[in-house]
Design an enzyme around this catalytic site. Structure first.
Site: not given
Ligand code: OSB
Ligand code: MG
Length: 370
Positions: A136, A162, A164, A189, A214, A239, A263, A291
């Site tokens: 991510s 992924k 953001k 995402d 996402e 999510d 999660k 994650g």
């Molecule tokens: O939206 O998936 C998410 C990290 C912290 C809070 C929300 C998200 C995330 C990530 C990181 O996208 C995922 C990771 O731990 O690699």
């Molecule tokens: Mg997410």
């Protein structure tokens, strides 16, 4: 029967190798709450995935500590436990606070399975010994910085990236990344950054051949996502909106999403994640493991969950080195040349908290007799 003797909580701060920026803010340091449960001569560990503030969800490390101390402890005292699945019933008077519940459940599973000598992934019914790794990638300073970052992860072998996104950091980003990497599996995402009024704008994402988008809309908007799903060809993955097995059922009934990011912390723990796995499998809806920038304790749990048969898409489970220079648990998670992360072999979570590293990262700690 396990007689629990002590619950300890450790607030730790681990600096991230690279700041992580999303549509809701930037994190430079991961604040995490670790929970340990002692009983029958062993210790089990769990990580609470709540953040430092109520941005991703309403829970924070402080609210988690408070409900654990003031409301979970009295329910646990003097009650021997035969199996971790009994915890749900014990904590049933408490509404909400899924991340706090999940941290406790994780510690209980770890303790139970260490006593039994069984690895978590086997106890859960896992079907593979390594899981496909994705990564991510947060919002970057500019496009060249992002392209460098994507290139570096692709070179390392991650199976999908992924990105953001948020209004103002989306279409140009996708154009640039898609042009440079025509065949790369990409997802995006938004962490709730768009509105149903942005439907026309979001339709422009369809031409980039994304695996999924996402959580484009509000965290509590299942109906909005169902409406948006009808307008897009890109599958919607939820999510933030999937905060419990019941919410997963509602989302599936409403067709708010075609994919679920699981999660375990967000949904209330391992048992809740297993319920969602069952619901999704019955409908052929693919899952993957999200994650929360976990330490090795939380990551070990994610890897175990990702070995279940319904977890078929690459996960937000990356190598330890992508997050931290030195984790508090050993062994570190490494990416194989196949772009996978192997499941640890030991009983329970299969990782060990290193006392000196815990002490070095620790901001505060609490210990309660049970
Ligand atoms: O939206 O998936 C998410 C990290 C912290 C809070 C929300 C998200 C995330 C990530 C990181 O996208 C995922 C990771 O731990 O690699
Ligand atoms: Mg997410």
């Amino acid at each position: 029967m396990i007689r629990l003797e002590r619950l300890s909580a450790y607030l730790v701060e681990l600096p991230l190798v690279h700041p992580f920026r999303t549509s809701f803010g930037e994190e430079k340091v991961r604040r995490a709450l670790l929970i340990s449960l002692e009983g029958e001569g062993k210790v089990g560990w769990g990580e609470c995935v709540a953040g430092a503030g109520p941005w991703y969800s309403y829970e924070t490390v402080d609210t988690a500590l408070q409900v654990i101390r003031d409301f979970f402890l009295p329910l646990l005292r003097g009650k021997p436990i035969a199996h971790p699945t009994e915890l749900g019933e014990l904590l049933s008077p408490i509404r909400g606070h899924p991340m706090a519940k999940a941290a406790l459940e994780a510690a209980l599973w770890d303790l139970y399975l260490r006593l039994e000598g069984v690895p978590l992934w086997q106890a859960l019914g896992g079907v593979r010994e390594e899981v496909p790794a994705g990564v991510s990638i947060g919002i970057q300073r500019d496009l060249p910085a992002l392209l460098d970052r994507v290139a570096s992860f692709v070179e390392q072998g991650y199976q999908r990236v992924k990105l953001k996104v948020k209004p103002g950091w989306d279409i140009q980003v996708l154009e640039a990344v898609r042009e440079r990497f025509p065949n790369l599996p990409i997802s995006v995402d938004a962490n709730c950054a768009y509105d149903l009024k942005d439907t026309e704008h979001l339709k422009a994402f369809d031409r980039f051949g994304l695996m999924m988008i996402e959580q484009p809309l509000r965290y509590d908007d299942l109906l909005g996502h169902a409406k948006l799903a009808g307008a897009l060809t890109t599958p919607i993955c939820l999510d933030e909106s999937i905060s419990s097995p019941h919410r997963a059922w509602e989302a599936l009934e409403l067709e708010s999403c075609r994919i679920i990011n699981v999660k375990q912390g967000r949904v209330g723990g391992i048992s809740a994640a297993l319920e969602i796995h069952k619901l999704a499998q019955a409908r052929g809806v693919p899952l993957w493991c999200g994650g929360m920038l976990e330490t090795g304790v939380g990551r070990a749990l994610n890897v175990a969950l990702a070995t279940l048969p319904g977890f078929t898409l690459p996960h937000d489970i990356s190598a330890t080195s992508r997050y931290y220079r030195e984790d508090i648990a050993e062994p570190a998670f490494r990416l194989t040349p196949r772009g996978t992360i192997p499941v640890p072999e030991g009983p329970g979570l299969g990782v060990e908290v290193v006392p000196e590293r815990l002490l070095a990262a620790q901001v505060a700690s609490w210990s309660f007799r049970l």
